[in-house]
Write a protein that holds these residues in place. Structure first.
Motif, short mmCIF file in Angstrom:
data_model
loop_
_atom_site.label_atom_id
_atom_site.label_comp_id
_atom_site.label_asym_id
_atom_site.label_seq_id
_atom_site.Cartn_x
_atom_site.Cartn_y
_atom_site.Cartn_z
N GLU A 158 0.82 -1.21 0.00
CA GLU A 158 0.00 0.00 0.00
C GLU A 158 0.86 1.26 0.00
O GLU A 158 1.97 1.27 0.53
N VAL A 159 0.30 2.32 -0.55
CA VAL A 159 0.93 3.64 -0.49
C VAL A 159 0.48 4.27 0.83
O VAL A 159 -0.72 4.50 1.05
N ALA A 160 1.45 4.54 1.70
CA ALA A 160 1.13 5.03 3.05
C ALA A 160 0.29 6.31 3.02
O ALA A 160 -0.62 6.47 3.84
N GLU A 161 0.56 7.20 2.09
CA GLU A 161 -0.20 8.46 2.02
C GLU A 161 -1.67 8.20 1.71
O GLU A 161 -2.54 8.92 2.19
N ARG A 162 -1.94 7.18 0.91
CA ARG A 162 -3.35 6.85 0.60
C ARG A 162 -4.06 6.30 1.83
O ARG A 162 -5.24 6.58 2.05
N VAL A 163 -3.35 5.53 2.63
CA VAL A 163 -3.94 5.00 3.86
C VAL A 163 -4.22 6.17 4.82
O VAL A 163 -5.29 6.24 5.42
N GLU A 164 -3.27 7.08 4.91
CA GLU A 164 -3.49 8.27 5.76
C GLU A 164 -4.67 9.09 5.25
O GLU A 164 -5.50 9.55 6.04
N ASP A 165 -4.78 9.26 3.93
CA ASP A 165 -5.91 9.99 3.35
C ASP A 165 -7.24 9.32 3.68
O ASP A 165 -8.24 10.00 3.92
N ALA A 166 -7.26 7.99 3.69
CA ALA A 166 -8.50 7.27 4.02
C ALA A 166 -8.99 7.67 5.41
O ALA A 166 -10.19 7.86 5.63
N VAL A 167 -8.06 7.82 6.33
CA VAL A 167 -8.43 8.20 7.70
C VAL A 167 -8.82 9.68 7.75
O VAL A 167 -9.85 10.04 8.32
N ARG A 176 0.71 9.42 14.00
CA ARG A 176 2.10 9.00 14.19
C ARG A 176 2.25 7.68 13.43
O ARG A 176 1.36 6.85 13.39
N ARG A 177 3.39 7.54 12.80
CA ARG A 177 3.66 6.36 11.98
C ARG A 177 4.43 5.36 12.82
O ARG A 177 5.41 5.71 13.48
N GLU A 178 3.97 4.14 12.82
CA GLU A 178 4.69 3.04 13.44
C GLU A 178 5.12 2.14 12.29
O GLU A 178 4.67 2.32 11.16
N PRO A 179 5.99 1.17 12.53
CA PRO A 179 6.55 0.38 11.41
C PRO A 179 5.52 -0.19 10.44
O PRO A 179 5.72 -0.13 9.23
N ASP A 180 4.41 -0.71 10.93
CA ASP A 180 3.46 -1.36 10.03
C ASP A 180 2.04 -0.80 10.15
O ASP A 180 1.08 -1.43 9.72
N ARG A 181 1.92 0.39 10.71
CA ARG A 181 0.59 0.97 10.87
C ARG A 181 0.67 2.45 11.20
O ARG A 181 1.72 2.98 11.56
N PHE A 182 -0.49 3.10 11.07
CA PHE A 182 -0.68 4.47 11.56
C PHE A 182 -1.52 4.40 12.81
O PHE A 182 -2.45 3.58 12.90
N VAL A 183 -1.22 5.26 13.76
CA VAL A 183 -2.07 5.47 14.92
C VAL A 183 -2.41 6.95 14.92
O VAL A 183 -1.51 7.79 14.82
N ALA A 184 -3.68 7.26 14.98
CA ALA A 184 -4.11 8.65 14.97
C ALA A 184 -5.00 8.91 16.17
O ALA A 184 -5.67 7.99 16.67
N GLN A 207 -11.03 1.21 1.65
CA GLN A 207 -11.29 1.75 0.31
C GLN A 207 -12.45 2.75 0.31
O GLN A 207 -12.30 3.85 -0.22
N PRO A 208 -13.59 2.43 0.91
CA PRO A 208 -14.66 3.45 0.95
C PRO A 208 -14.20 4.70 1.71
O PRO A 208 -14.53 5.82 1.31
N ALA A 209 -13.43 4.52 2.79
CA ALA A 209 -12.94 5.68 3.56
C ALA A 209 -12.07 6.56 2.68
O ALA A 209 -12.13 7.80 2.75
N PHE A 210 -11.25 5.95 1.83
CA PHE A 210 -10.41 6.73 0.91
C PHE A 210 -11.28 7.60 0.01
O PHE A 210 -10.89 8.70 -0.39
N GLU A 211 -12.49 7.14 -0.28
CA GLU A 211 -13.43 7.89 -1.12
C GLU A 211 -14.34 8.80 -0.30
O GLU A 211 -15.28 9.39 -0.83
N ILE A 263 -9.80 -0.23 9.31
CA ILE A 263 -9.55 0.91 10.19
C ILE A 263 -10.27 0.62 11.50
O ILE A 263 -11.49 0.43 11.52
N GLN A 264 -9.51 0.54 12.59
CA GLN A 264 -10.07 0.26 13.91
C GLN A 264 -10.22 1.58 14.67
O GLN A 264 -9.25 2.33 14.78
N VAL A 265 -11.42 1.83 15.18
CA VAL A 265 -11.68 3.08 15.89
C VAL A 265 -12.17 2.76 17.30
O VAL A 265 -13.08 1.95 17.48
N ARG A 266 -11.57 3.42 18.28
CA ARG A 266 -11.98 3.30 19.68
C ARG A 266 -12.31 4.70 20.18
O ARG A 266 -11.50 5.62 20.04
N VAL A 267 -13.51 4.86 20.74
CA VAL A 267 -13.95 6.13 21.28
C VAL A 267 -14.14 5.97 22.79
O VAL A 267 -15.00 5.21 23.23
#
Length: 138
Positions: free
Chosen positions: A17-26, A36-44, A85-89, A105-109
């Motif tokens: 995956e292109v990391a920027e596209r994953v970030e854009d999805a979020v 913040r970027r971790e080796p195999d994931r983003f945490v926001a 993919q839908p989030a990217f859109e 994408i895992q979300v905890r509130v």
């Protein structure tokens, strides 16, 4: 009403995956998230679901969102998963069943104020015939 929440978003980033596209999805669904970027994931992290709530209203999926939120609720908050993919859109598509091969994408509130049910009502209000019910009309 003042809402006090902590939103943690975790999303795997696969080598293909292109990391920027994953970030854009979020950021399409959580525009104020700080990454913040971790080796195999983003945490926001964020402190609002206002933009996410707007998308739920626009897509008219409040009942689905409420069901997912309450299914993932506990005394401190609630969790849910979204498809990348839908989030990217800029669309919300809840992930149910087995995870997508690229990961969801895992979300905890975590809700501090007021309480979990009231915050869910704020983000995805109850509906009648598909329309949000005004709390003053209840």
């Amino acid at each position: 009403m003042i809402y006090s929440v902590d939103v943690t978003i975790e999303v795997p980033v696969q080598a293909t995956e292109v990391a920027e596209r994953v970030e854009d999805a979020v950021t399409n669904l959580f525009p104020d998230a700080e990454f913040r970027r971790e080796p195999d994931r983003f945490v926001a992290e964020s402190h609002s679901l206002d933009a996410f709530s707007d998308v739920l209203h626009e897509q008219e999926i409040l009942d689905t969102a409420r069901r997912e939120f309450f299914n993932g609720a506990d005394d401190e908050g609630f969790s849910f998963s979204l498809k990348k993919q839908p989030a990217f859109e800029g669309k919300v598509n809840f992930a149910v069943g087995s995870a997508d091969e690229l990961g969801d994408i895992q979300v905890r509130v975590d809700v501090r104020e007021p309480d979990v049910e009231s915050f869910i009502d704020h983000v995805a209000p109850p509906t009648e015939e598909g329309r949000p019910i005004d709390p003053d009309d209840r």
